[in-house]
Design a protein around this motif. Sequence first.
Motif, PDB file in Angstrom:
ATOM      1  N   ILE A 147       1.298  -1.167   0.031  1.00 24.79           N
ATOM      2  CA  ILE A 147       0.293  -0.262   0.160  1.00 24.79           C
ATOM      3  C   ILE A 147       0.779   1.261  -0.254  1.00 24.79           C
ATOM      4  CG2 ILE A 147      -1.783   1.101   1.373  1.00 24.79           C
ATOM      5  CD1 ILE A 147      -2.597  -1.433   2.301  1.00 24.79           C
ATOM      6  N   LEU A 148       0.809   2.228  -1.403  1.00 22.23           N
ATOM      7  CA  LEU A 148       1.598   3.248  -1.452  1.00 22.23           C
ATOM      8  C   LEU A 148       0.850   4.368  -1.027  1.00 22.23           C
ATOM      9  CD1 LEU A 148       3.614   2.446  -4.633  1.00 22.23           C
ATOM     10  CD2 LEU A 148       4.237   2.280  -2.331  1.00 22.23           C
ATOM     11  N   THR A 149       1.687   5.782  -0.296  1.00 19.20           N
ATOM     12  CA  THR A 149       0.576   6.877  -0.646  1.00 19.20           C
ATOM     13  C   THR A 149       0.883   8.103  -1.499  1.00 19.20           C
ATOM     14  OG1 THR A 149       2.458   8.095   1.443  1.00 19.20           O
ATOM     15  CG2 THR A 149       0.080   6.825   1.947  1.00 19.20           C
ATOM     16  N   VAL A 150       0.925   8.468  -3.130  1.00 21.75           N
ATOM     17  CA  VAL A 150       1.229   9.162  -3.809  1.00 21.75           C
ATOM     18  C   VAL A 150       1.209   9.974  -3.774  1.00 21.75           C
ATOM     19  CG1 VAL A 150       1.020   9.097  -5.859  1.00 21.75           C
ATOM     20  CG2 VAL A 150       0.920   6.931  -5.142  1.00 21.75           C
ATOM     21  N   GLY A 151       2.003  11.016  -4.008  1.00 22.95           N
ATOM     22  CA  GLY A 151       2.153  12.845  -3.448  1.00 22.95           C
ATOM     23  C   GLY A 151       2.410  12.846  -4.912  1.00 22.95           C
TER      24      GLY A 151
END
Length: 397
Positions: free
Chosen positions: A5-9
Amino acid sequence: MKVLILTVGTGKGVADGLAFSWNTHNPDKLCLLVSKESLESTIPELLLKINKSSDEADVHIEETDQVNDIELLFFICTKLIDGYLSQRIPAAQIIIDFTSGTKAMSAGLATAAFSRKCGAVSYVSGSRDLEYGRVRTGTERVSTLSPNAVYTEQNVELFKHYFNRYQFQAALSIFENEKVHPLFHEKADLFSQLAQVFDALDKFQFNEALEKLLEIDLKIPLIAELGLRKKLTAYKSRLNVLEQKELKQTHAVELFANAGRRAEEGKFDDAVARLYRTLEMLGQIEFAKAYGCKTDEATLDVIPDDLKDKYSKKYSQKKHGQLKLSLFATFEALPKEFSIYQLFSANKDSFQKCAHLRNYSILAHGSQPISKDKFEKYKSFVKLFLGDVEIPAFPKL
């Protein structure tokens, strides 16, 4: 089945770092937490780099307009993780990476990962571009923290909490139900062994307690580090005596200590019942020493002449001509030259009062709970008969 699971900026080089995380972890499923802006600017580049498309079954894109509210993001992220857990994917196989995205997104995902005991928390670091503050492509490295190390450290503290309060079964259940991080294997194993020893000892299972204690290598450095070597060595000697069937003062002292532990738990009726038995045991030990038989095997032949008539009427059992001696009668029949008899004789009134106190307990013949104050008085009285002996205390972790 491994999930990432990645947070994407947004921004230059963000997709490179996230692609590096993907390649490093090599997951079976990918979940991307995005804002509207990162969905439009970063996701196309990222999917291209990892050779994926947004409509593939193993890729899930979760868009949110909550990019600065940590609390709401926490619940969004826990819902994402719970979705994978409901698919019977083990928490240990879920990895989260908070390299990019807003600080709130990173904090929300990391907090959710810890609350759901995920397998790893990951972050891509490396040399940074001075102009943009981004990790330079080609210098990436993944830093990983296992939340399990944090969970285990917390569980060690919880174990100590229960152990120090004599809740040994509760303590043992902690490590039985949770995966122990490798850094804590030695400590968890030793703590579990200690809990088994003192749980058995607290239940008067002396043979089992000794067997468990003999399984512990008292020479290992952790024993010395915890300051337990001297105390455990002393308990080994005590258990060699306690496991024997013949009653000795050591048994009475251990029972007295057990009563103290029950009082620490606020169980004063239990504690007084043990104190009564301690006094009874001391009388039985001295009686056997004086007459060579147990109190439940005594006949009138061994009773002093001045008590024979009284004992024949009050304590005689028709079967086999044996006597059934009460606590008071046991002490009263002891030889007058015995120091414990002299102590009994000098404190007959207090002796009777203490016996009555126990009788009034709900665990004996009464219906009223015993107070802490009454327990303390009973304890002080029984200690007189034990004399100047050291009362052993269980170790604290």
